[in-house]
Write a protein that holds these residues in place. Structure first.
Motif, PDB file in Angstrom:
ATOM      1  N   ALA A  55      -9.582   5.029  13.074  1.00  0.00           N
ATOM      2  CA  ALA A  55     -10.154   6.269  13.606  1.00  0.00           C
ATOM      3  C   ALA A  55      -9.114   7.385  13.609  1.00  0.00           C
ATOM      4  O   ALA A  55      -9.417   8.546  13.255  1.00  0.00           O
ATOM      5  CB  ALA A  55     -10.681   6.031  15.017  1.00  0.00           C
ATOM      6  N   LEU A  56      -7.873   7.040  13.977  1.00  0.00           N
ATOM      7  CA  LEU A  56      -6.807   8.030  13.979  1.00  0.00           C
ATOM      8  C   LEU A  56      -6.504   8.496  12.555  1.00  0.00           C
ATOM      9  O   LEU A  56      -6.281   9.699  12.309  1.00  0.00           O
ATOM     10  CB  LEU A  56      -5.557   7.429  14.618  1.00  0.00           C
ATOM     11  N   GLU A  57      -6.539   7.551  11.607  1.00  0.00           N
ATOM     12  CA  GLU A  57      -6.292   7.898  10.205  1.00  0.00           C
ATOM     13  C   GLU A  57      -7.357   8.859   9.681  1.00  0.00           C
ATOM     14  O   GLU A  57      -7.072   9.790   8.923  1.00  0.00           O
ATOM     15  CB  GLU A  57      -6.258   6.625   9.371  1.00  0.00           C
ATOM     16  N   ALA A  58      -8.601   8.670  10.128  1.00  0.00           N
ATOM     17  CA  ALA A  58      -9.684   9.546   9.679  1.00  0.00           C
ATOM     18  C   ALA A  58      -9.542  10.957  10.249  1.00  0.00           C
ATOM     19  O   ALA A  58      -9.989  11.944   9.632  1.00  0.00           O
ATOM     20  CB  ALA A  58     -11.029   8.950  10.087  1.00  0.00           C
ATOM     21  N   LEU A  59      -8.918  11.087  11.411  1.00  0.00           N
ATOM     22  CA  LEU A  59      -8.748  12.403  12.037  1.00  0.00           C
ATOM     23  C   LEU A  59      -7.623  13.197  11.409  1.00  0.00           C
ATOM     24  O   LEU A  59      -7.554  14.427  11.578  1.00  0.00           O
ATOM     25  CB  LEU A  59      -8.484  12.239  13.539  1.00  0.00           C
ATOM     26  N   VAL A  60      -6.722  12.516  10.731  1.00  0.00           N
ATOM     27  CA  VAL A  60      -5.598  13.199  10.087  1.00  0.00           C
ATOM     28  C   VAL A  60      -6.059  13.724   8.735  1.00  0.00           C
ATOM     29  O   VAL A  60      -6.325  12.949   7.809  1.00  0.00           O
ATOM     30  CB  VAL A  60      -4.389  12.254   9.918  1.00  0.00           C
ATOM     31  N   GLY A  61      -6.187  15.029   8.584  1.00  0.00           N
ATOM     32  CA  GLY A  61      -6.621  15.615   7.322  1.00  0.00           C
ATOM     33  C   GLY A  61      -5.457  15.824   6.370  1.00  0.00           C
ATOM     34  O   GLY A  61      -4.293  15.607   6.708  1.00  0.00           O
ATOM     35  N   GLN A  62      -5.778  16.285   5.174  1.00  0.00           N
ATOM     36  CA  GLN A  62      -4.745  16.551   4.183  1.00  0.00           C
ATOM     37  C   GLN A  62      -4.140  17.947   4.354  1.00  0.00           C
ATOM     38  O   GLN A  62      -3.139  18.263   3.723  1.00  0.00           O
ATOM     39  CB  GLN A  62      -5.341  16.429   2.770  1.00  0.00           C
ATOM     40  N   ARG A  63      -4.774  18.796   5.203  1.00  0.00           N
ATOM     41  CA  ARG A  63      -4.315  20.177   5.344  1.00  0.00           C
ATOM     42  C   ARG A  63      -3.647  20.372   6.694  1.00  0.00           C
ATOM     43  O   ARG A  63      -3.993  19.726   7.678  1.00  0.00           O
ATOM     44  CB  ARG A  63      -5.487  21.145   5.180  1.00  0.00           C
TER      45      ARG A  63
ATOM     46  N   MET B 103       0.816  -1.219   0.000  1.00  0.00           N
ATOM     47  CA  MET B 103       0.000   0.000   0.000  1.00  0.00           C
ATOM     48  C   MET B 103       0.852   1.273   0.000  1.00  0.00           C
ATOM     49  O   MET B 103       0.632   2.165  -0.841  1.00  0.00           O
ATOM     50  CB  MET B 103      -0.952  -0.012   1.194  1.00  0.00           C
ATOM     51  N   PRO B 104       1.830   1.414   0.913  1.00  0.00           N
ATOM     52  CA  PRO B 104       2.678   2.623   0.843  1.00  0.00           C
ATOM     53  C   PRO B 104       3.461   2.700  -0.457  1.00  0.00           C
ATOM     54  O   PRO B 104       3.698   3.809  -0.977  1.00  0.00           O
ATOM     55  CB  PRO B 104       3.624   2.470   2.049  1.00  0.00           C
ATOM     56  N   LEU B 105       3.876   1.561  -0.991  1.00  0.00           N
ATOM     57  CA  LEU B 105       4.614   1.566  -2.251  1.00  0.00           C
ATOM     58  C   LEU B 105       3.762   2.129  -3.385  1.00  0.00           C
ATOM     59  O   LEU B 105       4.218   2.983  -4.162  1.00  0.00           O
ATOM     60  CB  LEU B 105       5.078   0.145  -2.578  1.00  0.00           C
ATOM     61  N   LEU B 106       2.507   1.667  -3.493  1.00  0.00           N
ATOM     62  CA  LEU B 106       1.618   2.160  -4.539  1.00  0.00           C
ATOM     63  C   LEU B 106       1.299   3.642  -4.336  1.00  0.00           C
ATOM     64  O   LEU B 106       1.201   4.413  -5.305  1.00  0.00           O
ATOM     65  CB  LEU B 106       0.331   1.336  -4.562  1.00  0.00           C
ATOM     66  N   TYR B 107       1.156   4.033  -3.076  1.00  0.00           N
ATOM     67  CA  TYR B 107       0.895   5.444  -2.790  1.00  0.00           C
ATOM     68  C   TYR B 107       2.079   6.306  -3.227  1.00  0.00           C
ATOM     69  O   TYR B 107       1.910   7.385  -3.826  1.00  0.00           O
ATOM     70  CB  TYR B 107       0.620   5.625  -1.303  1.00  0.00           C
ATOM     71  N   GLY B 108       3.296   5.848  -2.925  1.00  0.00           N
ATOM     72  CA  GLY B 108       4.487   6.587  -3.307  1.00  0.00           C
ATOM     73  C   GLY B 108       4.616   6.714  -4.818  1.00  0.00           C
ATOM     74  O   GLY B 108       4.986   7.787  -5.329  1.00  0.00           O
TER      75      GLY B 108
ATOM     76  N   SER C 259      -2.368   1.198   6.415  1.00  0.00           N
ATOM     77  CA  SER C 259      -1.685  -0.066   6.128  1.00  0.00           C
ATOM     78  C   SER C 259      -1.500  -0.895   7.396  1.00  0.00           C
ATOM     79  O   SER C 259      -1.747  -2.107   7.408  1.00  0.00           O
ATOM     80  CB  SER C 259      -0.324   0.210   5.476  1.00  0.00           C
ATOM     81  N   VAL C 260      -1.064  -0.222   8.469  1.00  0.00           N
ATOM     82  CA  VAL C 260      -0.873  -0.945   9.731  1.00  0.00           C
ATOM     83  C   VAL C 260      -2.208  -1.452  10.267  1.00  0.00           C
ATOM     84  O   VAL C 260      -2.316  -2.574  10.768  1.00  0.00           O
ATOM     85  CB  VAL C 260      -0.163  -0.051  10.765  1.00  0.00           C
ATOM     86  N   ALA C 261      -3.244  -0.619  10.152  1.00  0.00           N
ATOM     87  CA  ALA C 261      -4.583  -1.047  10.583  1.00  0.00           C
ATOM     88  C   ALA C 261      -5.040  -2.268   9.791  1.00  0.00           C
ATOM     89  O   ALA C 261      -5.606  -3.218  10.346  1.00  0.00           O
ATOM     90  CB  ALA C 261      -5.577   0.096  10.421  1.00  0.00           C
TER      91      ALA C 261
ATOM     92  N   GLY D 130      -0.257  12.910   3.910  1.00  0.00           N
ATOM     93  CA  GLY D 130      -0.671  11.791   3.069  1.00  0.00           C
ATOM     94  C   GLY D 130       0.058  10.513   3.444  1.00  0.00           C
ATOM     95  O   GLY D 130      -0.533   9.421   3.495  1.00  0.00           O
ATOM     96  N   TRP D 131       1.357  10.659   3.710  1.00  0.00           N
ATOM     97  CA  TRP D 131       2.134   9.485   4.128  1.00  0.00           C
ATOM     98  C   TRP D 131       1.674   8.964   5.489  1.00  0.00           C
ATOM     99  O   TRP D 131       1.589   7.754   5.712  1.00  0.00           O
ATOM    100  CB  TRP D 131       3.628   9.836   4.188  1.00  0.00           C
ATOM    101  N   VAL D 132       1.383   9.891   6.401  1.00  0.00           N
ATOM    102  CA  VAL D 132       0.894   9.472   7.723  1.00  0.00           C
ATOM    103  C   VAL D 132      -0.397   8.668   7.578  1.00  0.00           C
ATOM    104  O   VAL D 132      -0.583   7.614   8.195  1.00  0.00           O
ATOM    105  CB  VAL D 132       0.677  10.688   8.640  1.00  0.00           C
TER     106      VAL D 132
END
Length: 335
Positions: free
Chosen positions: A319-327, A21-26, A65-67, A57-59
């Motif tokens: 849930a933590l991933e959803a709280l992290v915005g792009q801005r 997943m991180p590889l494809l994102y990168g 991925s870990v989830a 975005g990386w975060v």
């Protein structure tokens, strides 16, 4: 020490997607930057969008991925052996004594005597419920192929590996095999012990009848199954027929008289094996009428399920991933 097992290990293959997943994102980020550089000024875009965060975005993708990894582990249902528990079952103890001498290669059964006997034993094991079974193979000497057990899967595995080369000393020592079988029962067993001898009966080494009488005096019943024909058959061996030292073809014949006498003094019964009904089923039906005993085994039972903890961690990460915005926030936590 608790042993971790997975009830559905096939789901562990999903863990292969975690680093993907991180590889494809990168790769996607890289291609997007290339397009941006082709059609616009990258520095100008940054100035127009000052609160846009490249690191967030990386975060987000790492958290997702870990989830996903924890979720995959949860799907595989990890379990921990919580405790040892005494398991009790009622049944008989049965020692099967199988002849593996070269004479068992004779082809008066399909494909030969030994393979037909192995097939019959395998079908017998499928019928056992709570009974203990052991396996002794013999030719000129005897060998415990499988100690007395209720592990029927292992019994069939050991059975499949048997050949006429499993015992290096050729011959047919039925008496020695009976003595070894009598010594191989568990100390728990006293009343429901039986020995089933499968052989062509051509004994050349000892006096099996006298040994059978001694074994019967210990409260053990002996059944015999005669394999072969009284007319005799040649013995296939290494692409030709077996010959004696004078060059004469060796013919193996069923010795029913010896087997009948062993069964008589052993308090059991003699059966001549047929291609359709080998003889083990009626013997087992007779053994069922013996006084069944209660056996106890100490086994791992009552596994503790652990999947819910992995699902909880996965849910928290999502849930933590959803709280992290792009801005970026006004107070910058990420660059």
């Amino acid at each position: 020490m608790n042993l971790v097992v997975f009830s559905r290990p096939v789901f562990l293959y999903l863990l292969l997607l975690v680093p993907l997943m991180p590889l494809l994102y990168g790769i996607g980020r890289y291609l997007r930057v290339r397009r941006l550089r082709r059609f616009g000024d990258e520095e100008m875009v940054r100035r127009l969008m000052p609160r846009w965060s490249r690191s967030r975005g990386w975060v987000k993708v790492v958290l997702f991925s870990v989830a996903f990894g924890f979720f995959a582990i949860g799907l595989s249902r990890p379990q921990i052996g919580a405790k040892l528990k005494e398991h009790k079952a009622k049944g008989a103890e049965i020692m099967i004594v199988l002849d593996v001498s070269n004479s068992m290669l004779a082809q008066d059964y399909s494909p030969n005597r030994l393979e037909r006997a192995k097939l019959a034993i395998s079908r017998l094991v499928d019928r056992l419920q709570g009974d203990r079974v052991g396996l002794i193979i013999f030719a000129g000497s005897s060998f415990v192929q499988l100690p007395i057990t209720t592990d029927y899967i292992s019994a069939k595995m050991f059975l499949n590996s048997i050949t006429t080369e499993s015992v290096p000393i050729q011959g047919t020592a039925i008496g020695d095999a009976l003595s070894m079988a009598a010594r191989s029962f568990s100390v728990q067993s006293e009343n429901s012990r039986a020995i089933i001898v499968i052989t062509d009966g051509e004994n050349h080494e000892d006096d099996p009848v006298s040994v059978a009488k001694d074994v019967a005096d210990m409260g053990i019943k002996i059944y015999t199954i005669g394999v072969g024909s009284s007319q005799g058959k040649p013995i296939p061996y290494k692409g030709e027929y077996l010959k004696d030292k004078d060059g004469n073809m060796v013919v193996t014949r069923l010795d029913e008289n010896t087997l009948r006498e062993i069964a008589r003094v052993g308090g059991g019964a003699y059966i001549h094996a047929g291609n359709e009904e080998f003889g083990l089923n009626p013997i087992i039906d007779d053994i069922r009428r013996l006084q069944q005993e209660e056996f106890s085994n100490v086994v791992f039972e009552e596994y503790d399920e652990q999947y819910m903890y992995f699902f909880a961690i996965a849910l928290a990460l999502l849930a933590l991933e959803a709280l992290v915005g792009q801005r970026r926030a006004k107070r910058q936590l990420f660059d």
